[in-house]
Design an enzyme around this catalytic site. Structure first.
Site, mmCIF file in Angstrom:
data_model
loop_
_atom_site.group_PDB
_atom_site.id
_atom_site.type_symbol
_atom_site.label_atom_id
_atom_site.label_comp_id
_atom_site.label_asym_id
_atom_site.label_seq_id
_atom_site.Cartn_x
_atom_site.Cartn_y
_atom_site.Cartn_z
ATOM 1 N N CYS A 288 0.830 -1.205 0.000
ATOM 2 C CA CYS A 288 0.000 0.000 0.000
ATOM 3 C C CYS A 288 0.863 1.253 0.000
ATOM 4 O O CYS A 288 0.518 2.252 -0.609
ATOM 5 C CB CYS A 288 -0.932 0.000 1.196
ATOM 6 S SG CYS A 288 -0.076 -0.193 2.751
ATOM 7 N N GLU A 387 -3.722 3.219 -8.714
ATOM 8 C CA GLU A 387 -2.857 2.284 -7.998
ATOM 9 C C GLU A 387 -2.695 1.013 -8.829
ATOM 10 O O GLU A 387 -3.666 0.323 -9.127
ATOM 11 C CB GLU A 387 -3.497 1.950 -6.648
ATOM 12 C CG GLU A 387 -2.601 1.113 -5.775
ATOM 13 C CD GLU A 387 -3.262 0.755 -4.441
ATOM 14 O OE1 GLU A 387 -4.467 0.458 -4.423
ATOM 15 O OE2 GLU A 387 -2.550 0.775 -3.427
#
Ligand code: NAD
Length: 494
Positions: A288, A387
């Site tokens: 992350c 992402e």
């Protein structure tokens, strides 16, 4: 008929159990895409059973009523159990996720044990505030456990992330139901044995395996659950908040990121290079806090990119069980498709795939992908905004500090940032102005568990870690105590 290496069942009320409906699903080894385990597939009925066990353990069991030191002792025993079973957990995690063994056994599993040791200590540090009022009152707060928590976790470094939630949740006297990610159920399974051996009272910790829509969603909607700690994609977090509205859940949301690594012209280039590489290509790029946008000052751009390209090409891709491997296969064929979809998008958007981008020739099976470096990138491109969650770095040049800051902030996420400069004042200026929950100056992501962890913007809500975890896992109660004869207005005297 398949013979599986792993048989994973739910863990409810202190026992391993099959699902109520008897459904199962397979888990694949990402290095081969062969099924290696069969896993109980939880449904609303299993969630209900687990929540009832957690509810009873909370309402009637000893856990929330124990002295802090007794709870701490059990948490420390869980930490010891993780250490004793380190190898078994690491093997399962590598088989399930494809993350290289060296990164799991040196990083993720010791940290998982430390999560329990750390929060064992925190049981003693639950504090309150007190305000005396002019001889009339002493007002104070106490923190009480909240109740039953639903813990929903992703598949990247699953064991570390699961324990990062379970340890504070239990430390403060709550009980919980963990719903591990469906692509990585194997390592969580070991926790059942560990908590049994540590004599954690039955029902305090439960696991229900299964898919987001059929096991995660009923956990979120269950009226017996007071809070949800979720780590995963931003869109899933939004869905969870919608689904928990009818039962007014409290949340911690640790969501996605697109964090910048910013290298100024005066940085220690060698260390910045090491940091940038590790921060993106370790854990298969599935992290992350990955520094997935590399912002380089124009004056160092060409030289830095040239040397970076050589290092990226030299990353050892291969079998994740080999201790020399630096980059393993991506977790699942669907994820491989998603990541390579972004690599294919790069030239369409006008960027250039300088290194990698394809399946390595020597590794025809599994979900392997060459470490990938993309240049000629503009921050507006989708490859710079979304992402990717794989070993894909995009490089963006900048002219000056203000432009670096503008680019860093021109993204919907705000999880982490990495700034490399020898100019201290500039480093702090950037750290304060970047819109993110965390900034590392001249460092990759080195965690200090005393510091809050979490993101801003679309990267999350709330912070976890140390006393910040009190906010989610404890209920603050205010007690007003009259110590004198303060005036009480009189009514009803005619
Ligand atoms: P995901 O959102 O697809 O799944 C996460 C978990 O949510 C899984 O257990 C899944 O089964 C469950 N889930 C899915 N739909 C659900 C629903 N409707 N209701 C309840 N539960 C549901 O995420 P992922 O693909 O497993 O993980 C990758 C993502 O996690 C990335 O975006 C990454 O950035 C993020 N992540 C964030 C952090 C952080 O601390 N901020 C840490 C690690 C990973």
């Amino acid at each position: 008929m398949n013979s599986y290496q792993y048989h994973v069942r739910h863990f409810i009320d202190g026992e391993y159990v099959d699902g109520v409906e008897g459904k199962t699903f397979e888990t694949l080894n990402p290095a081969t895409n062969q099924p290696i385990g069969v896993v109980a597939e939880g449904t609303a009925a299993d969630i209900d059973r687990a929540v009832k066990a957690a509810r009873t353990a909370f309402d009637e069991g000893p856990w929330p009523r124990m002295k802090a030191e007794e709870r701490a002792r059990i948490l420390r025993r869980i930490a010891d159990g993780i250490e004793r079973r380190q190898q078994q957990i690491a093997e399962r995690e590598v088989a399930d996720t494809g993350v290289p063994i060296s990164q799991i056994s040196k990083g993720a599993i010791p940290r998982a044990a430390y999560n329990f040791d750390y929060f064992a200590e925190m049981t003693h540090r639950v504090t309150g505030e007190s305000y005396p009022v002019e001889g009339e009152f002493i007002n104070y707060t106490v923190r009480r456990p909240v109740g039953v928590a639903g813990l929903i976790t992703p598949w990247n470094v699953p064991f570390m992330l699961e324990t990062w939630k379970i340890a504070p949740c239990l430390a403060f006297g709550n009980t919980c139901v963990l719903k591990p990610a469906e692509w990585s159920p194997l390592s969580a399974d070991v926790l059942g044995r560990i908590v049994q051996e540590a004599d954690l009272p039955p029902g305090v910790f439960n696991i229900v395996h299964g898919f987001g829509e059929t096991a995660g969603a009923p956990l979120v909607a269950h009226p017996g659950v007071q809070m949800i700690s979720f780590t995963g994609e931003t869109t899933t977090g939004m869905e969870i908040i919608r689904n928990g509205a009818a039962t007014l859940k409290r949340y911690s949301m640790e969501l996605g990121g697109k964090s910048p690594t910013i290298v100024f012209e005066d940085a220690d280039m060698e260390r910045a290079m090491d940091g940038a590489l590790w921060q993106l290509y370790s854990l298969n790029g599935e992290r992350c806090t990955a520094g997935s946008r590399l912002l380089l000052h124009r004056s160092i751009h060409d030289d830095f990119v040239g040397r970076l390209a050589e290092r990226v090409e030299a990353i050892r891709v291969g079998d994740p069980t080999d201790p020399r491997t630096e980059l393993g296969p991506l977790i699942h064929p669907d994820h491989w498709q998603r990541v390579t979809g972004y690599v294919d998008l790069a030239p369409q958007e006008g960027a250039a795939v300088l290194v990698g981008g394809r399946r390595p020739e020597a590794l025809p099976g599994g979900n392997y992908l060459e470490p990938t470096l993309i240049t000629n990138v503009r921050n507006e491109m989708r490859i710079a905004q979304e992402e990717i969650f794989g070993p894909v770095m995009v490089v963006i040049p900048f002219e000056h500090e203000a432009e670096a800051l503008r680019i860093a902030n021109a993204v919907k996420y705000g999880l982490a940032a990495y700034v490399w400069t020898r100019d201290n004042a500039r480093g702090h200026r950037m750290a304060h102005a970047i819109e993110s929950g965390m900034v590392w100056l001249n460092s990759h992501n080195v965690r200090d568990l005393r510091m809050p962890f979490g993101g801003s913007k679309y990267s999350g809500i709330g912070r976890e870690g140390d006393h910040y975890s009190f906010e989610l896992y404890t209920e603050v109660k205010t007690v007003h105590v009259a110590i004198g004869d303060h005036r009480i207005p009189k009514i009803g005297l005619g």
